[in-house]
Design an enzyme around this catalytic site. Sequence first.
Site, PDB file in Angstrom:
ATOM      1  N   HIS A  44       0.829  -1.204   0.000  1.00 50.97           N
ATOM      2  CA  HIS A  44       0.000   0.000   0.000  1.00 50.97           C
ATOM      3  C   HIS A  44       0.867   1.259   0.000  1.00 50.97           C
ATOM      4  O   HIS A  44       0.697   2.149  -0.850  1.00 50.97           O
ATOM      5  CB  HIS A  44      -0.895  -0.037   1.247  1.00 50.97           C
ATOM      6  CG  HIS A  44      -1.825   1.115   1.388  1.00 50.97           C
ATOM      7  ND1 HIS A  44      -3.172   1.017   1.126  1.00 50.97           N
ATOM      8  CD2 HIS A  44      -1.616   2.408   1.782  1.00 50.97           C
ATOM      9  CE1 HIS A  44      -3.746   2.184   1.339  1.00 50.97           C
ATOM     10  NE2 HIS A  44      -2.828   3.050   1.748  1.00 50.97           N
ATOM     11  N   GLU A  45       1.806   1.328   0.930  1.00 50.40           N
ATOM     12  CA  GLU A  45       2.612   2.550   1.058  1.00 50.40           C
ATOM     13  C   GLU A  45       3.588   2.725  -0.101  1.00 50.40           C
ATOM     14  O   GLU A  45       3.860   3.855  -0.524  1.00 50.40           O
ATOM     15  CB  GLU A  45       3.346   2.562   2.403  1.00 50.40           C
ATOM     16  CG  GLU A  45       2.434   2.480   3.621  1.00 50.40           C
ATOM     17  CD  GLU A  45       1.359   3.549   3.676  1.00 50.40           C
ATOM     18  OE1 GLU A  45       1.508   4.601   3.012  1.00 50.40           O
ATOM     19  OE2 GLU A  45       0.349   3.340   4.386  1.00 50.40           O
TER      20      GLU A  45
ATOM     21  N   HIS B 239       1.786   4.454  -2.796  1.00 51.50           N
ATOM     22  CA  HIS B 239       1.811   5.908  -2.603  1.00 51.50           C
ATOM     23  C   HIS B 239       3.149   6.487  -3.066  1.00 51.50           C
ATOM     24  O   HIS B 239       3.196   7.506  -3.765  1.00 51.50           O
ATOM     25  CB  HIS B 239       1.628   6.244  -1.118  1.00 51.50           C
ATOM     26  CG  HIS B 239       0.209   6.259  -0.647  1.00 51.50           C
ATOM     27  ND1 HIS B 239      -0.762   7.033  -1.226  1.00 51.50           N
ATOM     28  CD2 HIS B 239      -0.394   5.613   0.392  1.00 51.50           C
ATOM     29  CE1 HIS B 239      -1.911   6.867  -0.584  1.00 51.50           C
ATOM     30  NE2 HIS B 239      -1.713   6.004   0.395  1.00 51.50           N
TER      31      HIS B 239
ATOM     32  N   GLU C 287      -4.742   7.752  -3.107  1.00 48.95           N
ATOM     33  CA  GLU C 287      -5.153   6.497  -2.475  1.00 48.95           C
ATOM     34  C   GLU C 287      -5.486   5.434  -3.510  1.00 48.95           C
ATOM     35  O   GLU C 287      -5.313   4.237  -3.255  1.00 48.95           O
ATOM     36  CB  GLU C 287      -6.352   6.757  -1.557  1.00 48.95           C
ATOM     37  CG  GLU C 287      -6.704   5.612  -0.634  1.00 48.95           C
ATOM     38  CD  GLU C 287      -5.629   5.321   0.411  1.00 48.95           C
ATOM     39  OE1 GLU C 287      -5.665   4.211   0.982  1.00 48.95           O
ATOM     40  OE2 GLU C 287      -4.756   6.188   0.650  1.00 48.95           O
TER      41      GLU C 287
END
Length: 512
Positions: free
Chosen positions: A273-274, A277, A303
Site C-alpha cells: 500500500h505505502e 503511494h 489512495e
Amino acid sequence: MPSPDPGPATPAVLPTADALVALRERLGELDDLQQAAGLAGWDEQTKMPPGAAAARGEVLSTLSRLAHARLTDDDLHALLQQLSAATDLGDQDRRLVAAVARDADRARRVPERLVADITRHTTTAQVAWQEARAAGDYAPFRGPLEQHVAYRRELVACFPEAAHPYDVLLHNFEPDLTTERVTAVFAQLRDGLVPLIRRIADKPAPPALPGPFPVEQQRVLGMEIARAQGFDDDHWRLDDAIHPFAAALGSSDIRVTARYDDQTLTGLFAVMHEVGHGLYERQAAPTLARTTVGTGVSLGIHESQSRLWENLVGRSEAFWSHWHPRAVELFGAAALGGDDLAAFLKAINVVRPSLVRVEADEATYSLHVILRFELEVALMEGTLAVADLDAAWNTKTRELLGLDVPSPTVGVLQDIHWAYGELGYFPTYAIGNIVAAQLWTVIERDLTDLDADLAAGETSRLREWLREHVHRHGRLYSPTELLQQITGSGLDAQPFLDQLTAKYSALYDLEA
C-alpha cells in the site's frame, strides 16, 4: 511640506520568460520549506523521542508559518496575476500557474496565526492520542480534539461562500468534490456493498491462516515485494511506525513505513500500500521538481494508487502464483495452512466485518470510511459534540458493521488522523477504492497479458502505465480532468461494485 505617501510600489512587469524564472525561484523556496516540514514530520512518527514533542511542535509551527507567508506573499501574488493573464505560456506552464494560483488564493484567505496554531497543536494532540490509545480511554484525547474542531470552524469561517462547512475541509484533500457529491457516491457504495456483504456472510468463512508469521521474515518478504514494485535503496527508506504512512521529500527521497503483527500478514499488505503511494511521487515528471506541483493531485487519486497495489495486484491469483512459494519458504507451509494456493487466496480475501479499518477486507473497508465521514459531517454541522463522539462511533459501528466495540483503542482512537486535525481526509480512502477500480478497467484493456507479468514477478509495464497516465502529471490536471482523460467518465462507484461482485461471487460461489 512632505510629499504624500505613494503607497506600496507596483511590482515591475517582467517579460513572461523572466516572470516564470522568478516564479520557479519562489516556488523552489516554498517547496524546500514544505520538504523540511515533511522530514520533521516523518522523524516525529519514526525516530523522535517522546520527550521532544513540544519542541518539535514549535519547529513545525515555524515551518508552516514561513511556508504560509511565502505562499501568500504580495510579490508572488503579482507574479501569478501577471502569468495567469499571459497568452504566451506553454500548456505545462499554464497549468502550473493555475495550480499554484489556486493554492495561493486559498492560503490568502487563512490567517497566518491560525496556520501556526493548528500546526503547533497537532503535536500536542498527537501525544494525547498516543497516551489515550495506550490507556484505552477516550477522555485524555477529548480536549485536544475539541480544540482541533474549534480551529477547523475558524478555518471554515474564512470561506463564507461554502455551501456546506464540511466542503472547506474536504477541499484540502479533494478540490473538486462537495459534501453533497460525496454523500451521493457513498450512498451508491453503501447500497451496493451491504447486500453483497450479507450474501457473503451466509457462506462459511474460509479458515484463517494459522500463522505465526515472525516479523523478521515479514520484513524480508515485504522488502522483496517492495523492490519488485520499484523500491530502490538509493531513493527510498522503509521503517516502522505506529500507523503506516508514506512521506515524499521530493521525487528522489521517498519514505514509507509499515506496522507488523506476527499473527497476520497485514504488514505485507501495508508495505504494498505505502509503496504504491511512494511510486506516485517517485514517478512525477522531473520538470515539476521544486514547484510544489510535482505531487499527487488529490488524496483520493493518491489512495487509488496504494489500493490498486494492495488489492488489485496484491490479493490477486497472478501475483501470489509468483510470491506464494517464497512465502512458504519463509514462514513454512503449516503457517500458511498448507501449500495450496487456492486456499491461501481465499484466506487473504476473506470478507468478514472487523473493527479496525487498516485491517479490514476489501469489501467492508469502505463502510469504515462511510462511518467516519458521517461522524465528521455531524461534528462540523454541530449536530454531534466531541464529548459524544465515542458513543456515536460505537453506535455507527453496530449499524454499519454489526459489531460491538470493546475498547476505544479499536474504536474512536484507532486512527491517527484526528490527532492531526485532518477532518475531511477520510473520504479519500473510499474514493481511492472507486478510482482504482476505474483505472484497473482501462489497465486491463491496455495491458494484455498483465497476469502473465505478475505471475513472473514483473511489474515494469504496470509501473510505466501508471507513470505515463497518472504519476508524471503531478497536479497539472485537476482530479476530474485526470479521471476523465483516462477513463472517459467522472467518479463512478459502479466499476468497483462490479469488480467486487465478480471476484467474491467466484471465491464464495455466490448465486447470480
